[in-house]
Scaffold this motif. Structure first.
Motif, short mmCIF file in Angstrom:
data_model
loop_
_atom_site.label_atom_id
_atom_site.label_comp_id
_atom_site.label_asym_id
_atom_site.label_seq_id
_atom_site.Cartn_x
_atom_site.Cartn_y
_atom_site.Cartn_z
N MET A 161 0.73 -1.04 0.06
CA MET A 161 0.01 -0.01 -0.06
C MET A 161 0.92 1.29 -0.07
O MET A 161 1.70 1.28 0.80
CB MET A 161 -0.87 -0.06 1.38
N SER A 162 0.59 2.22 -0.95
CA SER A 162 1.52 3.35 -0.99
C SER A 162 0.89 4.61 -0.76
O SER A 162 -0.33 4.77 -1.40
CB SER A 162 2.28 3.44 -2.37
N ASN A 163 1.12 5.38 0.51
CA ASN A 163 0.13 6.51 0.56
C ASN A 163 1.24 7.52 0.98
O ASN A 163 1.82 7.51 1.99
CB ASN A 163 -0.59 6.05 1.89
N PRO A 164 1.44 8.55 -0.18
CA PRO A 164 2.44 9.55 -0.10
C PRO A 164 2.77 10.41 1.43
O PRO A 164 3.46 10.64 1.74
CB PRO A 164 2.05 10.36 -1.09
N ALA A 165 1.25 10.46 1.89
CA ALA A 165 1.22 11.27 3.04
C ALA A 165 2.05 10.55 4.48
O ALA A 165 2.59 11.53 5.09
CB ALA A 165 -0.37 11.41 3.69
N LEU A 166 2.15 9.56 4.27
CA LEU A 166 2.93 8.52 5.38
C LEU A 166 4.51 8.79 4.90
O LEU A 166 5.17 7.94 5.63
CB LEU A 166 2.55 7.13 5.20
N GLU A 167 4.85 9.36 3.95
CA GLU A 167 6.21 9.67 3.91
C GLU A 167 6.97 10.36 4.91
O GLU A 167 8.14 10.47 5.06
CB GLU A 167 6.76 9.84 2.45
N ASP A 168 6.16 11.32 5.48
CA ASP A 168 6.54 12.25 6.63
C ASP A 168 6.76 11.24 7.78
O ASP A 168 5.66 10.67 8.45
CB ASP A 168 5.82 13.42 6.78
N PRO A 169 7.90 11.04 8.10
CA PRO A 169 8.10 9.73 9.33
C PRO A 169 7.34 10.29 10.62
O PRO A 169 6.62 9.52 11.29
CB PRO A 169 9.39 9.88 9.52
N THR A 170 7.30 11.51 10.97
CA THR A 170 6.42 12.06 12.25
C THR A 170 5.04 11.83 12.04
O THR A 170 4.27 11.21 12.77
CB THR A 170 6.79 13.35 12.66
N TYR A 171 4.61 12.19 10.75
CA TYR A 171 3.09 11.98 10.59
C TYR A 171 2.84 10.23 10.63
O TYR A 171 1.90 9.84 11.11
CB TYR A 171 2.70 12.69 9.20
N ARG A 172 3.64 9.62 10.01
CA ARG A 172 3.42 8.27 9.86
C ARG A 172 3.35 7.49 11.21
O ARG A 172 2.52 6.99 11.67
CB ARG A 172 4.68 7.58 9.02
N THR A 173 4.51 7.97 12.08
CA THR A 173 4.24 7.37 13.30
C THR A 173 3.12 7.78 13.92
O THR A 173 2.44 6.83 14.94
CB THR A 173 5.60 8.24 14.38
N GLY A 174 2.61 9.08 13.90
CA GLY A 174 1.31 9.34 14.64
C GLY A 174 -0.09 8.64 14.07
O GLY A 174 -0.68 8.01 14.84
N VAL A 175 -0.10 8.35 12.73
CA VAL A 175 -1.02 7.72 12.30
C VAL A 175 -0.83 6.14 12.92
O VAL A 175 -1.97 5.61 13.13
CB VAL A 175 -0.80 7.45 10.56
N ILE A 176 0.46 5.62 12.61
CA ILE A 176 0.42 4.18 13.11
C ILE A 176 0.09 4.08 14.60
O ILE A 176 -0.67 3.28 15.11
CB ILE A 176 1.80 3.64 13.04
N GLU A 177 0.39 4.91 15.51
CA GLU A 177 0.03 4.98 16.79
C GLU A 177 -1.43 5.22 17.19
O GLU A 177 -2.19 4.48 17.78
CB GLU A 177 0.61 6.22 17.51
N LEU A 178 -2.18 6.09 16.20
CA LEU A 178 -3.69 6.39 16.22
C LEU A 178 -4.34 5.09 15.98
O LEU A 178 -5.03 4.67 16.58
CB LEU A 178 -4.09 7.09 15.26
N LEU A 179 -3.57 4.36 14.86
CA LEU A 179 -4.54 2.96 14.45
C LEU A 179 -4.25 1.81 15.40
O LEU A 179 -5.11 1.15 15.72
CB LEU A 179 -3.90 2.74 13.02
N GLY A 180 -3.06 1.78 16.23
CA GLY A 180 -2.91 1.14 17.16
C GLY A 180 -3.88 1.28 18.57
O GLY A 180 -4.30 0.35 19.00
N LEU A 181 -4.18 2.57 18.55
CA LEU A 181 -4.77 2.74 19.78
C LEU A 181 -6.24 2.43 19.64
O LEU A 181 -6.89 1.85 20.42
CB LEU A 181 -4.62 4.50 19.97
N LEU A 182 -6.75 2.77 18.31
CA LEU A 182 -8.01 2.26 17.96
C LEU A 182 -8.45 0.89 18.21
O LEU A 182 -9.42 0.47 18.53
CB LEU A 182 -8.59 3.07 16.60
N ALA A 183 -7.47 0.11 17.48
CA ALA A 183 -7.58 -1.12 17.54
C ALA A 183 -7.48 -1.76 18.77
O ALA A 183 -8.27 -2.68 19.07
CB ALA A 183 -6.34 -1.97 16.60
#
Lengths: 226, 226
Positions: A1-23
């Motif tokens: 899966m390629s999502n250009p927005a996730l190339e920013d490492p800080t943003y990516r970390t935030g998103v991954i943490e959010l998904l982990g939190l929600l899951a």
């Protein structure tokens, strides 16, 4: 899966943490609802609670699959938030099935509101997932009828459940504050980073006001003061 | 829903009882799997058990919806079988998550085999529902890996779980016999009625042999003697 927005490492970390939190939140809700179902007074109530639980499990599965598609170990990403939800559930263990129903109703609504709020700060792909996941459990009519029926049968129940609702909201806010304090990249999703817009303190205050108001409306729907 | 086969009142009663029995079994399996998930050693195992539980709930919902479509109160139709499954689950309460996994695997397989056996004696529409409902939970690969891994780590586990598997099968057969003894119209589905073909005693014996053989194969898949 390629999502250009996730190339920013800080943003990516935030998103991954959010998904982990929600899951982690969804699987926690699933387990607790299944526990609550065992307290139900009859088969119909058991299965209505079961339907809510099953819907939470479906949400979890969507979030997990998305984490896998992003190349992440979903269980490792959920792990840091396990203790948060465990602590929350220990402090808000329903003493009967009615308290369980109110808890499910209040948190399902609160989670949906929170998902919608945070969606505004996410890239299109992540936003779509989050909004898709948040779709309600669809059992709210059953909860409204059951709670209103119980209050009609014994008005004292209304006072007890209203107190319970306030306690639930208080615990949720206190756990949320701890998560925000401990997780910088996750918080940055809300407050913004160097290149990304976010809420200032006043906006965060307004968000909490909106969440609290929506909670009060949900309590009123159940016939409960908030 | 109009199904001409159900115009025979004895057959209809048998089918309704069968659907009530299966629905009660599925919801019982759902509740016990959810309980077992809480004993899991890690999040991944919790969620694999959760996926099995969720699949059982889906089966329940299909059966319930079918009962509703037939104009029946699904909860009233499930109620007579509740104590059977409660008794079964009390007697086969897993002492750890591995026993829970073996139980889920053994009964999911046994239920699927039984559904297939009984399907032969049902009208087309009911048969389709029953065969559709029985579709496996899809987590058997996980169970096989987990049980084989545990035995590899500690061979004594294999002896304990093999004993457990025998006990499960014994309890299942003893509960099944009680249901057959107590429910004439349900039993008539298997043994036939005035106008409907069914199994004679020898055929029933052969069915039990088939179920027991398939059970032994499943145990072998887990690396367990039966």
């Amino acid at each position: 899966m390629s999502n250009p927005a996730l190339e920013d490492p800080t943003y990516r970390t935030g998103v991954i943490e959010l998904l982990g939190l929600l899951a982690a939140g969804e699987i926690g809700a699933w387990m607790r609802l299944a526990e609550d179902a065992a307290m139900a007074p009859d088969l119909r109530t058991t299965t209505e609670i079961g339907a809510m639980a099953t819907s939470e499990f479906g949400h979890f599965a969507q979030l997990r699959d998305h984490l896998v598609a992003l190349g992440e170990d979903p269980y490792a990403r959920m792990e840091p938030f396990r203790s948060t939800f465990d602590a929350f559930h220990v402090k808000t263990r329903p003493s009967d099935w009615l308290e369980g129903l109110v808890k499910a109703f209040v948190f399902d609504g609160l989670a949906a509101d929170f998902y919608r709020e945070i969606a505004a700060f996410l890239d299109a792909e992540t936003r779509e997932l989050v909004l898709d996941t948040m779709s309600g459990t669809g059992s709210s009519e059953f909860v409204v009828d059951a709670v209103r029926g119980a209050i009609e049968a014994d008005p004292r129940v209304g006072g007890r459940l209203a107190l319970w609702g306030r306690r639930l909201m208080g615990e949720a806010l206190s756990q949320a504050q701890m998560v925000v304090a401990e997780r910088d990249d996750l918080s940055a999703l809300l407050v913004g980073g160097v290149d990304s817009p976010g809420m200032d303190l006043a906006a965060i205050g307004r968000m909490f006001t909106r969440l609290t108001e929506a909670h009060a409306e949900r309590m009123a729907k159940l016939g409960l003061a908030s």
